[in-house]
Motif scaffolding. Structure first.
Motif, PDB file in Angstrom:
ATOM      1  N   ASP A   1       6.875  12.090  -6.602  1.00 51.35           N
ATOM      2  CA  ASP A   1       8.205  11.630  -6.209  1.00 51.35           C
ATOM      3  C   ASP A   1       8.642  10.424  -7.031  1.00 51.35           C
ATOM      4  O   ASP A   1       9.819  10.295  -7.388  1.00 51.35           O
ATOM      5  CB  ASP A   1       8.231  11.275  -4.722  1.00 51.35           C
ATOM      6  N   LEU A   2       7.692   9.527  -7.336  1.00 50.42           N
ATOM      7  CA  LEU A   2       8.023   8.378  -8.172  1.00 50.42           C
ATOM      8  C   LEU A   2       8.523   8.839  -9.535  1.00 50.42           C
ATOM      9  O   LEU A   2       9.515   8.324 -10.064  1.00 50.42           O
ATOM     10  CB  LEU A   2       6.803   7.468  -8.321  1.00 50.42           C
ATOM     11  N   MET A   3       7.844   9.829 -10.113  1.00 50.60           N
ATOM     12  CA  MET A   3       8.261  10.330 -11.426  1.00 50.60           C
ATOM     13  C   MET A   3       9.643  10.976 -11.367  1.00 50.60           C
ATOM     14  O   MET A   3      10.461  10.807 -12.276  1.00 50.60           O
ATOM     15  CB  MET A   3       7.232  11.334 -11.951  1.00 50.60           C
ATOM     16  N   ARG A   4       9.900  11.724 -10.313  1.00 51.22           N
ATOM     17  CA  ARG A   4      11.216  12.355 -10.190  1.00 51.22           C
ATOM     18  C   ARG A   4      12.320  11.313 -10.006  1.00 51.22           C
ATOM     19  O   ARG A   4      13.448  11.498 -10.477  1.00 51.22           O
ATOM     20  CB  ARG A   4      11.230  13.301  -8.976  1.00 51.22           C
TER      21      ARG A   4
ATOM     22  N   PRO B   1      14.103   3.364  -6.999  1.00 49.87           N
ATOM     23  CA  PRO B   1      14.727   3.484  -5.683  1.00 49.87           C
ATOM     24  C   PRO B   1      14.217   2.388  -4.749  1.00 49.87           C
ATOM     25  O   PRO B   1      13.072   1.932  -4.876  1.00 49.87           O
ATOM     26  CB  PRO B   1      14.272   4.865  -5.203  1.00 49.87           C
ATOM     27  N   ALA B   2      15.033   1.997  -3.816  1.00 50.68           N
ATOM     28  CA  ALA B   2      14.692   0.882  -2.931  1.00 50.68           C
ATOM     29  C   ALA B   2      13.408   1.138  -2.147  1.00 50.68           C
ATOM     30  O   ALA B   2      12.685   0.197  -1.812  1.00 50.68           O
ATOM     31  CB  ALA B   2      15.847   0.606  -1.977  1.00 50.68           C
TER      32      ALA B   2
ATOM     33  N   ASP C   1       6.240  -3.381  -5.166  1.00 48.65           N
ATOM     34  CA  ASP C   1       4.914  -3.435  -4.551  1.00 48.65           C
ATOM     35  C   ASP C   1       4.194  -2.091  -4.560  1.00 48.65           C
ATOM     36  O   ASP C   1       2.972  -2.030  -4.719  1.00 48.65           O
ATOM     37  CB  ASP C   1       5.026  -3.944  -3.108  1.00 48.65           C
ATOM     38  N   VAL C   2       4.926  -1.003  -4.346  1.00 44.84           N
ATOM     39  CA  VAL C   2       4.282   0.317  -4.353  1.00 44.84           C
ATOM     40  C   VAL C   2       3.652   0.579  -5.711  1.00 44.84           C
ATOM     41  O   VAL C   2       2.492   1.007  -5.815  1.00 44.84           O
ATOM     42  CB  VAL C   2       5.292   1.423  -4.003  1.00 44.84           C
TER      43      VAL C   2
ATOM     44  N   PHE D   1       8.606  -2.250 -17.174  1.00 50.70           N
ATOM     45  CA  PHE D   1       9.960  -1.794 -17.466  1.00 50.70           C
ATOM     46  C   PHE D   1      10.964  -2.193 -16.389  1.00 50.70           C
ATOM     47  O   PHE D   1      12.175  -2.182 -16.639  1.00 50.70           O
ATOM     48  CB  PHE D   1       9.984  -0.271 -17.645  1.00 50.70           C
ATOM     49  N   THR D   2      10.478  -2.519 -15.182  1.00 53.14           N
ATOM     50  CA  THR D   2      11.397  -2.948 -14.125  1.00 53.14           C
ATOM     51  C   THR D   2      11.713  -4.435 -14.196  1.00 53.14           C
ATOM     52  O   THR D   2      12.604  -4.903 -13.477  1.00 53.14           O
ATOM     53  CB  THR D   2      10.817  -2.638 -12.729  1.00 53.14           C
ATOM     54  N   THR D   3      10.986  -5.196 -15.012  1.00 54.76           N
ATOM     55  CA  THR D   3      11.254  -6.632 -15.094  1.00 54.76           C
ATOM     56  C   THR D   3      12.610  -6.888 -15.744  1.00 54.76           C
ATOM     57  O   THR D   3      13.118  -6.059 -16.518  1.00 54.76           O
ATOM     58  CB  THR D   3      10.173  -7.355 -15.916  1.00 54.76           C
TER      59      THR D   3
END
Length: 432
Positions: free
Chosen positions: A345-348, A272-273, A289-290, A261-263
């Motif tokens: 945190d990624l989900m939030r 977020p950066a 990368d994360v 989805f980020t592509t």
């Protein structure tokens, strides 16, 4: 320092001993405080049957507390002076307390020492796993509720299929992690059995107070048969890794979705950066990368379980091969739990690009709705399917109408989030 098992006249070859010890000293740092806790319970049991005097037990209890305090403060380091954590405890107690320290090993083997320390450690790791999965499920449920009516494409075979919603996408992860939390809790309950006092797998000729030790260490039950205590080594470790792998499998698929989805080709998600890094050669790049390393983390957990499974291809009883179960256990659980800890945190933080999601909803994605509508009006489904397959009948529709019309239980128009919340609440109350 002489080895616990070394006999007079037996020469120890340095290379052989290095191979025998392996990474045990480093790995036992994970279990050291648990080994001390179990030693407390064992010393108390020896005192209760008269093997230790009250003064000796009092000295040993204080000595174990002091060793634990030194460990936490960094004043004691488990290093290559010792063969493993078990021998280090006995060596330090002997050095500080004399004969009382020499008595601590009465009635136990390093076999049941490693079993009970590992079991105590596994309980903590499974509690951590259950807690993290519960947190992830809560976040996913909250976002499902907030974004229940946010249209997005639904895919099969990575091809656009039907109109779906962000709420439906989030609800899938919520239910997955409720199941993962419940599995972690069930696995913890399954392994919550005390092996202390089984010695080398055949018991000892002492009336050890094993039931009292079970209560002192907070185990739910006694692992009764000493032979089974040995059989459970590796088996219980694999069960813990299987519970973890259930969660990291879902983590992998979540990360796959996010990475897609980020592509630029999808463009649905803004990260977020802090979850991205730059390219060493391409100035224009920000790479997820994360997310990609989270996607790869399941492989570490699955490999650890497979490694242990290969080691325990053994007959009954103790075998030194089992030493090699410790490394993959620590590595697999450690890495998997660290990866999962990043997920809340990624989900939030994940942000939708609504315009891109809306632009991806083309008229063909309403064909299934049309087929169902025709069938509902009395046309046999195969005929309705044929008519709906005609592109001439496809027309732009309101995606909200498609979402609202999908009312089968659990579908985008009937998410049943309250049912999932009830399951999560029951888990939080310890009833799941």
């Amino acid at each position: 320092m002489s080895l616990l098992w070394q006999k007079s006249g037996v020469e120890v070859d340095a290379c052989i001993q290095s191979f025998l010890a392996g990474d045990d000293v480093q790995l036992d740092r994970e279990f050291f405080l648990h080994d001390i806790e179990a030693s407390h319970a064992h010393a108390q049991g020896l005192a209760s049957i008269g093997i230790l005097s009250q003064d000796e037990y009092t000295a040993l209890a204080a000595g174990l507390d002091a060793l634990a305090a030194d460990w936490r403060a960094g004043a004691f380091v488990l290093d290559e002076r010792f063969e493993d954590g078990h021998s280090a405890i006995e060596a330090v107690l002997t050095e500080r307390l004399g004969d009382a320290g020499r008595r601590i090993h009465t009635g136990r083997s390093r076999n049941d020492q490693v079993l009970v320390a590992t079991r105590l450690w596994l309980r903590e790791r499974l509690d951590e796993l259950a807690s993290t999965c519960g947190e992830v499920a809560t976040i996913a449920l909250d976002r499902a509720e907030a974004e229940a009516k946010l249209p997005m494409p639904g895919y099969t075979h990575l091809q656009r299929a039907v109109v779906s919603s962000a709420g439906h996408w989030w609800a899938a992860w919520a239910e997955a992690f409720i199941d993962n939390a419940s599995r972690a809790r069930a696995t913890r309950d399954w392994i919550d059995a005390n092996p202390l006092g089984t010695a080398a797998g055949y018991g000892v000729n002492l009336p050890l107070e094993r039931d009292a030790a079970t209560q002192a260490l907070g185990f739910a039950r006694l692992q009764v048969n000493p032979g089974y205590a040995q059989l459970s080594r590796g088996k219980f470790e694999m069960a813990a890794l299987e519970a973890l792998s259930s969660a990291t499998l879902d983590l992998r698929r979540f990360a796959w979705d996010v990475s897609l989805f980020t592509t630029a080709e999808f463009g649905f998600v803004q990260l977020p950066a802090r979850y991205t890094t730059g390219s060493s050669i391409m100035p224009n790049k920000r790479n997820p990368d994360v997310v990609e390393l989270l996607r790869a983390s399941h492989a570490v957990v699955a490999a650890a379980r497979a490694e242990i499974e290969q080691v325990v291809a053994l007959p009954s009883g103790y075998h030194r091969d089992l030493q090699f179960t410790k490394g993959p256990l620590v590595r697999g659980l450690g890495h998997g739990l660290r990866a999962l800890a990043l997920l809340p945190d990624l989900m939030r933080s994940l942000q939708w690009r609504r315009e891109a999601m809306a632009a991806a909803l083309d008229p063909s994605m309403y064909a299934t709705d049309l087929a169902i509508e025709l069938a509902r009006d009395g046309i046999p489904f195969r005929e309705a399917y044929r008519q709906a397959a005609d592109p001439a009948r496809w027309a732009e529709r309101d995606p909200m109408d498609s979402i609202d019309a999908r009312v089968s239980p659990g579908a985008p128009g009937a998410l049943r989030l309250e049912t999932l919340r009830q399951r999560l609440a029951a888990f939080d109350e310890g009833k799941a």
